[in-house]
Design a protein around this motif. Structure first.
Motif: not given
Length: 293
Positions: A81-109
């Motif tokens: 029930g930790s709110e801090h861990l929930e916030q951390a989970a949201d942060l890592t999720l957003a980080t993954g989305l940000a990193a997915a864009l350059p990964a996708a562009v290089s993969g398509v190339t």
């Protein structure tokens, strides 16, 4: 790949229906030929020419790692029930989305230069990963909107899609062999070995020879004779069927360009140097041996 899965993929004729126009579009942006402008520089960057091996696998580690952290943090947060861990989970999720864009562009190339089975498996890999990104985007929106349970469920869907896509990507590399070094097991002669008579080698002509059981590309320019492995490191095409451009050879299949003098990659999609050979002339016979690293 499991045979049942391979048969299922083989039956998906729609993959080629999608792949044909998509590849044509991508190759209109990044043509399969050598250019000196920004288009070629961008392609070299995304392929990983500067890195010495494909860039895409390195970039994918970030979203995979971030979303794995999201899964772990969500699980612990649900138990504690930790709110801090929930916030951390949201942060890592957003980080993954940000990193997915350059990964996708290089993969398509990278994907735009595939063909046959590697093209269909690669396309399915990309579509599955795109589905994962959509699921994670919806998950983040749900979390921000206060629907945390729905957000966690969508994250689980995203992770399952990512795992499936990662499996297909791994199969493309380790089973189908794209884009591994196609000369990795070409040892070449370790001592000077006869390749062909010097008199039989025309000036400024890509010429195929053999030495120590390995096909060799020979080029004579003035008093110098250059020797590379004749198999392109990128997709296994025959370099002697390519085009000579100054002190370089251009692969006939995808336009990879290598320096004849030392095999350096001048332009992708190849990212690894072409094996080159030391050359000497003895009794009017061209002899080659594997160059010292």
């Amino acid at each position: 790949m499991y045979r049942s899965l391979q048969r299922l993929i083989d039956r998906q004729s729609w993959l080629n229906t999608v792949a044909d126009p998509l590849q044509k579009f991508l190759n209109s942006i990044f043509p399969q030929q050598v250019e000196t402008g920004a288009s070629q520089a961008i392609q070299n960057l995304l392929n990983g020419v500067w890195l010495g091996h494909p860039l895409h696998p390195m970039l994918t580690d970030v979203p995979v790692g971030a979303w794995t952290a999201t899964l772990v943090l969500d699980s612990i947060a649900a138990l504690s029930g930790s709110e801090h861990l929930e916030q951390a989970a949201d942060l890592t999720l957003a980080t993954g989305l940000a990193a997915a864009l350059p990964a996708a562009v290089s993969g398509v190339t990278d994907w735009k230069d595939t063909y046959g089975e590697t093209r269909t498996v690669g396309l399915l890999h990309g579509l599955t990963m795109a589905g994962s990104v959509l699921a994670y985007t919806a998950a983040l929106a749900a979390r921000r909107g206060g629907a945390r349970s729905a957000g966690m469920l969508l994250s689980g869907v995203g992770y399952a899609l990512m795992a499936g896509g990662a499996y297909l990507g791994g199969d493309e590399v380790f089973d189908l062999g794209y884009p591994v070094n196609q000369t990795a097991f070409h040892q070449g002669p370790g001592k000077y070995t006869k390749a062909m008579p010097l008199a039989d080698l025309p000036e400024n002509t890509l010429t195929k020879a053999s030495a120590g059981g390995v096909s060799i590309l020979l080029v004579k320019q003035g008093s110098a004779v250059y020797a590379l492995d004749d198999t392109c490191v990128h997709a296994g095409c025959t370099l002697s069927d390519g085009r000579l451009d100054g002190h370089s050879v251009i692969c006939p299949c995808h336009g990879s360009q290598f320096d004849l003098r030392d095999g350096t990659v001048l332009n992708g999609p190849a990212t690894m140097p072409e094996p080159h050979y030391d050359v000497r002339i003895r009794e009017d016979m061209i002899e080659v041996k594997r160059a010292a690293e």
